[in-house]
Design an enzyme around this catalytic site. Structure first.
Site, PDB file in Angstrom:
ATOM      1  N   LYS A 186       0.999  -1.249  -0.153  1.00  0.00           N
ATOM      2  CA  LYS A 186       0.059  -0.023  -0.022  1.00  0.00           C
ATOM      3  C   LYS A 186       0.890   1.213   0.062  1.00  0.00           C
ATOM      4  O   LYS A 186       1.949   1.184   0.240  1.00  0.00           O
ATOM      5  CB  LYS A 186      -1.044  -0.012   1.095  1.00  0.00           C
ATOM      6  CG  LYS A 186      -2.333  -0.852   1.076  1.00  0.00           C
ATOM      7  CD  LYS A 186      -3.135  -0.737   1.739  1.00  0.00           C
ATOM      8  CE  LYS A 186      -4.715  -1.434   1.191  1.00  0.00           C
ATOM      9  NZ  LYS A 186      -5.740  -1.244   2.353  1.00  0.00           N
ATOM     10  N   ARG A 219      -4.646  -9.665   4.574  1.00  0.00           N
ATOM     11  CA  ARG A 219      -4.955  -9.694   3.105  1.00  0.00           C
ATOM     12  C   ARG A 219      -3.551  -9.352   2.373  1.00  0.00           C
ATOM     13  O   ARG A 219      -3.195  -8.413   2.563  1.00  0.00           O
ATOM     14  CB  ARG A 219      -6.036  -8.776   2.825  1.00  0.00           C
ATOM     15  CG  ARG A 219      -6.674  -8.778   1.450  1.00  0.00           C
ATOM     16  CD  ARG A 219      -7.789  -7.744   1.511  1.00  0.00           C
ATOM     17  NE  ARG A 219      -8.207  -7.503  -0.156  1.00  0.00           N
ATOM     18  CZ  ARG A 219      -7.733  -6.875  -0.857  1.00  0.00           C
ATOM     19  NH1 ARG A 219      -6.864  -5.932  -0.434  1.00  0.00           N
ATOM     20  NH2 ARG A 219      -8.282  -6.619  -2.162  1.00  0.00           N
TER      21      ARG A 219
END
Length: 286
Positions: free
Chosen positions: A221, A255
């Site tokens: 991210k 995840r």
């Protein structure tokens, strides 16, 4: 106990959720699993490497071309049904904020609805309750789907995360979602700048202390990229470091894009913590 689909996970079991994007424009893999066969091969590899959950996404999280509910259904429903047929014991999650999509994928065999946009469609929790499937309750800071944060401020970001996620979780249970199938997610990067996401990681134990199982979606991210000043393809090391910290603080579900590497990190942390024996222990004994 965390119960998802046919699977039950013990109180200290750390679970990998593998990302399978059914989009042509995903930020990390640029559509590598948009077509069926590469996507099914990705599922097979992820399961072999230790993923217990497959998270299917039909819409890119960031801004981009419009994807209608009908197109999202087209990208996900048939694929969910085929994964269910080929892998009857795997937990199938679908990353969606839309109730109509949730309804369709649950009918096709999904076990978990991953609502990454924080309950923007309140009816999604009703769908989860009706089908008796799990629900991920995420903090997105009030952001609308597929928007980027702009000068977001919080008096206390973790206090806001706790207020929103616990509230969503309690509402889900009141609607009829099984309590043992509800997770909360701090929503790294969603409605947050990099400092917010770092603080959410640092204070993750406060989420764990609520008693709800915590899911973290850290993989490659922007907050990792900005922290280390690295482009998308060079964020794996930072992601794994953040994974180790999150594991130490008690997160339950991860995840990820890199399943095998994450499994090693989680096993190493669990062994240091005394919850898992070394795979081999010969040193100094032979």
């Amino acid at each position: 106990m965390l119960r998802l689909g046919r699977r039950e996970f013990g109180p200290h079991e750390q679970v990998i959720m593998a990302i399978v994007n059914r989009t042509p424009d995903s930020f990390y893999d640029q559509g590598a699993t948009f077509r069926d066969e590469p996507a099914l091969a990705r599922v097979e590899q992820a399961v072999a490497e230790g993923a217990a959950i497959i998270d299917v996404g039909g819409v890119k999280a960031g801004p981009g071309d419009e994807v209608t509910p009908a197109e999202e259904v087209r990208r996900t429903v048939g694929f969910v049904a085929e994964v269910r047929r080929r892998f009857p014991d795997v937990v199938i999650s679908v990353d969606t904020w839309r109730a109509e999509v949730g309804e369709a994928v649950c009918a096709a065999g999904a076990d978990l609805l991953n609502d990454a946009w924080g309950g923007v469609d309140p009816a999604l929790a009703e769908v989860a309750a009706r089908h008796r499937v799990g629900l991920v309750c995420t903090h997105a800071g009030g952001a609308q789907p597929r928007t980027r944060p702009h000068r977001v401020t919080y008096d206390d970001v973790m206090a806001d995360i706790l207020r929103v996620t616990v509230g969503l979780a309690e509402r889900a249970v009141a609607l009829g979602v099984p309590r043992e199938s509800v997770l909360i997610d701090p929503g790294h990067d969603f409605g947050k700048n990099t400092r917010h996401s770092l603080e959410a990681t640092r204070r993750l134990d406060e989420m764990v202390a609520t008693g709800w199982p915590v899911l973290v979606s850290l993989s490659n991210k922007d907050f990792v990229g900005e922290t280390l000043d690295r482009p998308v393809k060079e964020r794996v090391v930072g992601t794994l470091a953040t994974t180790a910290v999150s594991a130490w603080l008690g997160a339950r579900v991860y995840r990820v894009h890199e399943v095998a590497e994450t499994r090693q990190v989680l096993d190493m942390v669990a062994t240091i913590a005394g919850r898992r024996p070394p795979a081999v222990a010969r040193r100094g004994l032979a």
